[in-house]
Design a protein around this motif. Structure first.
Motif, short mmCIF file in Angstrom:
data_model
loop_
_atom_site.label_atom_id
_atom_site.label_comp_id
_atom_site.label_asym_id
_atom_site.label_seq_id
_atom_site.Cartn_x
_atom_site.Cartn_y
_atom_site.Cartn_z
N LEU A 140 0.81 -1.23 0.00
CA LEU A 140 0.00 0.00 0.00
C LEU A 140 0.84 1.27 0.00
O LEU A 140 0.36 2.34 -0.38
CB LEU A 140 -0.93 0.00 1.22
CG LEU A 140 -2.05 -1.02 1.19
CD1 LEU A 140 -2.69 -1.16 2.56
CD2 LEU A 140 -3.11 -0.64 0.16
N VAL A 144 -0.57 5.10 -1.42
CA VAL A 144 -1.21 5.99 -0.44
C VAL A 144 -0.91 7.47 -0.69
O VAL A 144 -1.76 8.33 -0.39
CB VAL A 144 -0.79 5.61 1.01
CG1 VAL A 144 -1.39 6.58 2.02
CG2 VAL A 144 -1.25 4.20 1.34
N SER A 180 -6.04 6.52 -5.12
CA SER A 180 -5.59 5.75 -3.95
C SER A 180 -6.67 4.80 -3.44
O SER A 180 -6.37 3.67 -3.06
CB SER A 180 -5.16 6.71 -2.84
OG SER A 180 -4.59 6.02 -1.76
N THR A 184 -6.34 0.75 -3.22
CA THR A 184 -6.46 0.10 -1.91
C THR A 184 -7.48 -1.02 -1.94
O THR A 184 -7.28 -2.10 -1.37
CB THR A 184 -6.86 1.14 -0.85
OG1 THR A 184 -5.86 2.17 -0.78
CG2 THR A 184 -7.03 0.51 0.52
N VAL A 188 -6.02 -4.60 -0.57
CA VAL A 188 -6.38 -5.11 0.77
C VAL A 188 -6.93 -6.55 0.73
O VAL A 188 -6.55 -7.37 1.59
CB VAL A 188 -7.35 -4.15 1.48
CG1 VAL A 188 -7.90 -4.79 2.76
CG2 VAL A 188 -6.65 -2.84 1.82
N VAL A 212 -2.42 -0.74 6.47
CA VAL A 212 -3.78 -0.73 5.93
C VAL A 212 -4.58 0.45 6.49
O VAL A 212 -5.45 1.01 5.82
CB VAL A 212 -4.49 -2.07 6.23
CG1 VAL A 212 -5.96 -2.03 5.81
CG2 VAL A 212 -3.77 -3.20 5.52
N PRO A 215 -4.41 4.30 4.21
CA PRO A 215 -5.41 4.80 3.26
C PRO A 215 -6.81 4.91 3.86
O PRO A 215 -7.60 5.76 3.42
CB PRO A 215 -5.37 3.74 2.14
CG PRO A 215 -4.78 2.52 2.75
CD PRO A 215 -3.81 3.03 3.79
#
Length: 327
Positions: A140, A144, A180, A184, A188, A212, A215
């Protein structure tokens, strides 16, 4: 003789972590003066690291770090470090250097950070295609920065006069928000799948589970800061609705990451620079909760923000000391 560790982009995570303590503290009652000193420390740290990078980073060194599938992820840290210091200048530094100078600093750092962040959002994931690497929270990091740009840009937009320029910046921030957010949404589930199938992995990588929150918390912050610069219908409703839903999931992930971290720590959690993953992501949850408290005056949001900020300061102090002593 112990060999010196390579100077990598992951060192800029310390700027991110220190900066979020300052910016999150700006909204805490009675802590503005202390937060300003933390921002000044963070700005000095950024200058030091940028100067060191200018001396030590060559094109071949940068290529080698991008070729490393782990280190490559942390190229998201430098742009976020720049923008975190810029936001602190606008929220806090203006008390010392004046608003015009603070705006100039923030505009410069936001512009450079946003361009670098867009580059990492494309180049690092492109580098990972076909690599076969195991998904982790570190994936990530390079995606981000556009969310940080969206939140920081919302504050800058508030200082522009009404008109096309302000509208254009707000629309740009929503586009960065989307860059973003959807990256994400893609990443995730892969992290969760790896956790279920293979467990948290090596102890040194467990702190990256906290990324995690980055974001998630930053998107709550951005959505509600953008609501303060209305150029489109429904911005406030979107900020509160999206923010509250995402806040619930962020708290769930906080509990999950904390449980995995505690379980790993019982077996041994060696110090590494990944420990800074405990700080900045948690800080974004503080700023997101505070932003929600501004839109929805609720003792629940206010109380949780204060408690989380206390945990954030404790985490920052612990990681900062461990970084200095390197053990």
């Amino acid at each position: 003789m112990r060999r010196a560790a390579p100077f990598g982009p992951n060192l800029f995570a310390s700027v991110m972590g220190t900066g979020i303590v300052a910016t999150a503290g700006a909204s805490m009652p009675g802590l503005r003066a202390a937060a300003t000193y933390v921002w000044a420390l963070d700005a000095a740290l950024l200058v030091f690291l940028v100067a060191a990078a200018a001396r030590r980073w060559t094109w071949s060194a940068v290529r080698a770090q991008l070729a490393d599938p782990v280190m490559a992820q942390f190229w998201g840290a430098p742009p976020m470090a720049l923008m975190t210091v810029g936001t602190g200048a606008l929220l806090l530094g203006g008390d010392w250097i004046g608003l015009p100078a603070a705006l100039a600093v923030d505009w410069a750092l936001w512009t450079v950070g946003s361009l670098l962040g867009l580059a990492t959002s494309v180049l690092v994931p492109l580098r990972m295609i076909g690599s076969g690497e195991r998904a982790s929270g570190g994936w990530l990091m390079p995606v981000v920065p556009p969310m940080v740009s969206a939140a920081s840009g919302a504050l800058l937009a508030g200082h522009l006069p009404e008109g096309p320029l302000r509208q254009g910046l707000v629309l740009c921030c929503y586009a960065l928000f989307g860059v973003s957010l959807f990256a994400t949404v893609v990443i995730v589930p892969q992290i969760w799948q790896q956790l279920v199938r293979h467990g948290p992995g090596a102890a040194a990588t467990v702190p990256t589970l906290w990324i995690v929150l980055g974001p998630l918390g930053q998107s709550i912050t951005a959505a509600n800061l953008l609501a303060g610069v209305p150029v489109l219908p429904g911005q406030t409703a979107f900020g509160v609705l999206y923010g509250t839903i995402t806040w619930g999931f962020a708290l769930l992930w906080t509990a999950l990451a904390a449980a995995v971290t505690v379980r790993t720590a019982r077996r041994g959690l060696p110090f590494a620079l990944t420990w800074w993953s405990f700080v900045f992501p948690l800080g974004t949850l503080v700023t997101g909760t505070s932003a929600l408290a501004t839109r929805v005056p609720s003792p629940m949001f206010t109380g949780v923000a204060v408690v989380l900020y206390g945990v954030l300061v404790l985490a920052w102090a612990t990681v900062a000391v461990r970084t200095l002593v390197r053990r």
